[in-house]
Design an enzyme around this catalytic site. Sequence first.
Site, PDB file in Angstrom:
ATOM      1  N   THR A 234      79.329  77.999  52.614  1.00 15.69           N
ATOM      2  CA  THR A 234      79.942  77.203  51.545  1.00 15.69           C
ATOM      3  C   THR A 234      79.766  75.702  51.723  1.00 15.69           C
ATOM      4  OG1 THR A 234      82.105  77.097  52.631  1.00 15.69           O
ATOM      5  CG2 THR A 234      81.675  78.995  51.238  1.00 15.69           C
TER       6      THR A 234
ATOM      7  N   ASP B 168      81.339  81.876  55.588  1.00 13.44           N
ATOM      8  CA  ASP B 168      81.351  80.817  56.589  1.00 13.44           C
ATOM      9  C   ASP B 168      81.588  79.482  55.901  1.00 13.44           C
ATOM     10  OD1 ASP B 168      80.509  79.967  59.528  1.00 13.44           O
ATOM     11  OD2 ASP B 168      79.549  78.573  58.133  1.00 13.44           O
TER      12      ASP B 168
ATOM     13  N   TYR C 190      83.438  70.431  55.089  1.00 12.36           N
ATOM     14  CA  TYR C 190      82.682  70.615  53.852  1.00 12.36           C
ATOM     15  C   TYR C 190      83.532  70.177  52.655  1.00 12.36           C
ATOM     16  CZ  TYR C 190      79.684  73.637  56.736  1.00 12.36           C
ATOM     17  OH  TYR C 190      78.864  74.139  57.715  1.00 12.36           O
TER      18      TYR C 190
ATOM     19  N   GLN D 160      76.291  79.620  66.266  1.00  6.99           N
ATOM     20  CA  GLN D 160      75.706  79.354  64.953  1.00  6.99           C
ATOM     21  C   GLN D 160      74.667  78.243  65.088  1.00  6.99           C
ATOM     22  OE1 GLN D 160      77.159  77.718  60.643  1.00  6.99           O
ATOM     23  NE2 GLN D 160      78.463  79.253  61.606  1.00  6.99           N
TER      24      GLN D 160
ATOM     25  N   TYR E 253      72.048  79.558  60.494  1.00  4.77           N
ATOM     26  CA  TYR E 253      72.204  78.845  59.232  1.00  4.77           C
ATOM     27  C   TYR E 253      70.884  78.214  58.818  1.00  4.77           C
ATOM     28  CZ  TYR E 253      72.875  74.274  61.708  1.00  4.77           C
ATOM     29  OH  TYR E 253      72.737  73.142  62.477  1.00  4.77           O
TER      30      TYR E 253
ATOM     31  N   ARG F  75      69.379  66.022  51.536  1.00  6.77           N
ATOM     32  CA  ARG F  75      68.014  66.539  51.646  1.00  6.77           C
ATOM     33  C   ARG F  75      66.975  65.550  51.128  1.00  6.77           C
ATOM     34  NH1 ARG F  75      68.613  71.975  48.352  1.00  6.77           N
ATOM     35  NH2 ARG F  75      69.772  70.503  47.038  1.00  6.77           N
TER      36      ARG F  75
ATOM     37  N   GLY G 247      73.310  80.094  51.368  1.00  4.69           N
ATOM     38  CA  GLY G 247      74.115  79.231  50.519  1.00  4.69           C
ATOM     39  C   GLY G 247      73.795  79.498  49.058  1.00  4.69           C
TER      40      GLY G 247
ATOM     41  N   ARG H 211      75.086  78.108  45.023  1.00  2.00           N
ATOM     42  CA  ARG H 211      75.946  77.278  44.187  1.00  2.00           C
ATOM     43  C   ARG H 211      76.331  77.978  42.892  1.00  2.00           C
ATOM     44  NH1 ARG H 211      74.042  71.131  45.157  1.00  2.00           N
ATOM     45  NH2 ARG H 211      75.885  70.834  43.869  1.00  2.00           N
TER      46      ARG H 211
ATOM     47  N   GLN I 201      72.182  83.014  42.093  1.00  7.44           N
ATOM     48  CA  GLN I 201      71.452  82.792  43.336  1.00  7.44           C
ATOM     49  C   GLN I 201      71.752  83.881  44.367  1.00  7.44           C
ATOM     50  OE1 GLN I 201      72.846  78.739  43.959  1.00  7.44           O
ATOM     51  NE2 GLN I 201      70.853  77.920  43.390  1.00  7.44           N
TER      52      GLN I 201
END
Length: 322
Positions: free
Chosen positions: A20, A56, A61, A182, A210, A236, A288, A290, A294
């Site tokens: 998340t 997770d 976040y 992780q 991840y 990114r 992941g 959104r 997806q």
Amino acid sequence: MQKRRLGNTDMEITPLGLGTWAIGGGNWSFGWGPQDDADSLAAIHKALDLGINWIDTAAAYGLGHSEEIVGRAVRERAPNERPYIFTKCSLVWDETSNGQVRNVLKADSIRREAEASLRRLGVEVIDLYQIHWPVPDEDIEEGWSTLAELQRAGKVRYIGVSNFNVAQMERARAIAPISSLQPPYSLIHREIEAEILPYCQQHNIGVIVYSPMASGLLTGRMTRERVAALPDNDWRKHHPDFQEPRLSRNLALAKLLGDIGYRYGRTAGEVAVAWTLRHPAVTGAIVGARRPEQISELIGAAEFRLSPNDLEEIENFLRANP
């Protein structure tokens, strides 16, 4: 969907879990840009509907927002549909931080973080509580000892680490067992194969990787135009993996994964995730999403197996394009 036992725990988790970090939104230093809460909730519910049984997240976040959304989604499910909830500590902020986080492993800080996470998530116990980063290095022992205390107190069921190297895990193991690590792992970043994955196998430490799709680069949907259009508060946009000369190489790799996936009716993202799950040390991979669609595009990676010829084709590309 088949499940795998996570390290030394009694938790059997699906090969895919929902991460998340994107759901947290863009108001923190490693955000992915703006995010609609309705889309986030729909993505979580879709993942649970399709059989994913763990989520997770982390306190940092969205500066707490991701945990709040996870807690809201879980409350909307029936008790027998409750997923395992994994979260993390050691990145903290305050009202004057302007979205920036800092690393803290002091005992009193971690205790405050744990209580705040329990409150935001709306649960009495956290299934897996993890140190997010081993920073400051000199405080690892204090931080890990505090997680062990929280476990003994019943605040958390199991404790794990994230982004630790072998030497740091050795120091932690001298205090209390590590249930999981992780680390980042993808076709673009394979550094953990040399020492970390063998170490985890040897010591029965579950591995939850991840960024198996390299933060979207290997989904088959990333283009130069899309990278250029990323909002400035999406980390990114400024990362070397998303800039030349690496960008062209990474997009060519994504095309290869898409070509392989086409043979099986799979997406490039499913191929990328399945590649990480092929490793015997890997318990599960965080994907992941959104939006709910997806999840639908990635769920097949949980059962998909690449053939020896597929794997050799990928390795040949990597040798030719280091």
